[in-house]
Scaffold this motif. Structure first.
Motif, PDB file in Angstrom:
ATOM      1  N   THR A   2      -0.062 -32.666   7.564  1.00 22.71           N
ATOM      2  CA  THR A   2      -0.345 -34.310   7.782  1.00 22.71           C
ATOM      3  C   THR A   2       0.400 -34.939   6.208  1.00 22.71           C
ATOM      4  N   TRP A   4      -0.771 -37.725   3.823  1.00 18.91           N
ATOM      5  CA  TRP A   4      -1.697 -38.758   3.766  1.00 18.91           C
ATOM      6  C   TRP A   4      -1.582 -38.927   2.288  1.00 18.91           C
ATOM      7  N   MET A  19      -0.271 -36.584  -0.632  1.00 20.75           N
ATOM      8  CA  MET A  19      -0.544 -35.262  -0.124  1.00 20.75           C
ATOM      9  C   MET A  19       0.179 -34.842   1.025  1.00 20.75           C
ATOM     10  N   GLY A  21      -0.699 -32.170   3.640  1.00 21.07           N
ATOM     11  CA  GLY A  21      -1.832 -31.272   4.072  1.00 21.07           C
ATOM     12  C   GLY A  21      -2.844 -31.226   2.654  1.00 21.07           C
ATOM     13  N   ALA A  22      -2.853 -29.771   1.997  1.00 27.20           N
ATOM     14  CA  ALA A  22      -3.690 -29.504   1.161  1.00 27.20           C
ATOM     15  C   ALA A  22      -2.939 -29.445  -0.088  1.00 27.20           C
ATOM     16  N   ALA A 235      -8.756 -32.537   2.326  1.00 27.03           N
ATOM     17  CA  ALA A 235      -7.828 -32.256   3.399  1.00 27.03           C
ATOM     18  C   ALA A 235      -8.434 -31.130   4.449  1.00 27.03           C
ATOM     19  N   LEU A 240      -6.799 -32.431   7.686  1.00 24.40           N
ATOM     20  CA  LEU A 240      -5.634 -32.824   7.232  1.00 24.40           C
ATOM     21  C   LEU A 240      -4.637 -31.722   6.833  1.00 24.40           C
ATOM     22  N   ASP A 241      -4.943 -30.509   6.985  1.00 25.22           N
ATOM     23  CA  ASP A 241      -4.277 -29.144   6.413  1.00 25.22           C
ATOM     24  C   ASP A 241      -3.729 -28.584   7.565  1.00 25.22           C
TER      25      ASP A 241
END
Length: 242
Positions: A2, A4, A19, A21-22, A235, A240-241
């Motif tokens: 993702t 973000w 960002m 993901g991580a 994340a 989000l990762d």
């Protein structure tokens, strides 16, 4: 992964972090959020605000479960408020030092926050305005060790110690006395604990030097180097990762 954006505010303005993901891609600064986003020039479907929402009451997990951002911490007794920026630093520190229990001394501007961490939670906190007093009185670092010892062992004589240092024009002693009084008040946090100090490597407030003088095995970690790791931890917490 993702895409973000994390928005962080401080006294210098706003920083936007891109960002995936991580993975931290880049960051950009601006006088406000719009300017920071314009400089970042990054398309993302989600924006998280560091400092968004009402603060979580201690004890609380370092990483939130859901929500739309990362709030700070609040404590009823003793009354305290700890900014979300410090919480982000701690999240980054714990990502690098998993299963770490102990005490964090985070220097946020002219406030020092002592937090007891256990099992990924901030259990309690005690904060000090020592650096504001050092600045007001013209103290310098490194702190004088004899002054540190005097006020650590006799914190009730702090005002008298400060006057003596002022008359003697010992600016390092002013800092030593003030830090000694802080260490005396924070003794339940650092005594017998592993301690990490989150501050610039040059230790501008003298906290790391003061702990070293008391043979407290403290490590120093630069907050600027923890931000990306804290965002990576976020994340994971927000899914989000994936």
């Amino acid at each position: 992964m993702t895409a973000w954006i994390a928005i962080c505010r401080d006294s210098a303005g706003v920083t936007a972090h891109a960002m995936e993901g991580a993975r931290h891609l880049r960051h950009a600064k601006g006088i406000d959020e719009a300017a920071a986003l314009a400089h970042l020039a990054f398309d993302a479907g989600r924006i998280l605000h560091i400092g968004d929402g009402p603060p979580d009451s201690l004890p609380a997990a370092i990483l939130p479960q859901g929500g739309h951002g990362l709030p700070g911490f609040v404590q009823d007794s003793p009354a305290d408020v700890i900014g979300a920026q410090v919480r982000l630093w701690i999240a980054g520190f714990l990502r690098l030092h998993r299963d770490w229990d102990g005490v964090i001394c985070a220097i946020d501007g002219d406030i020092s926050h002592w937090l007891h961490l256990s099992a990924g939670e901030a259990i309690s906190a005690q904060s000090f305005l020592t650096q504001q007093l050092v600045s007001a009185l013209g103290g310098t670092v490194p702190p004088a060790r004899d002054a540190l010892e005097d006020s650590l062992s006799r914190p009730e004589r702090l005002a008298a110690h400060l006057r003596a240092a002022q008359v003697s024009n010992r600016r390092d002693a002013l800092t030593g006395h003030l830090l000694g009084a802080e260490l005396a008040a924070a003794r339940p946090y650092w005594l017998g604990q592993q301690v990490a100090v989150l501050t610039s490597p040059d230790d501008p407030t003298g906290h790391a030097a003061a702990l070293d003088a008391e043979s407290v095995p403290a490590t120093i970690h630069a907050p600027s180097e923890l931000v990306a790791h804290g965002l990576a931890a976020l994340a994971g917490a927000f899914g989000l990762d994936a």
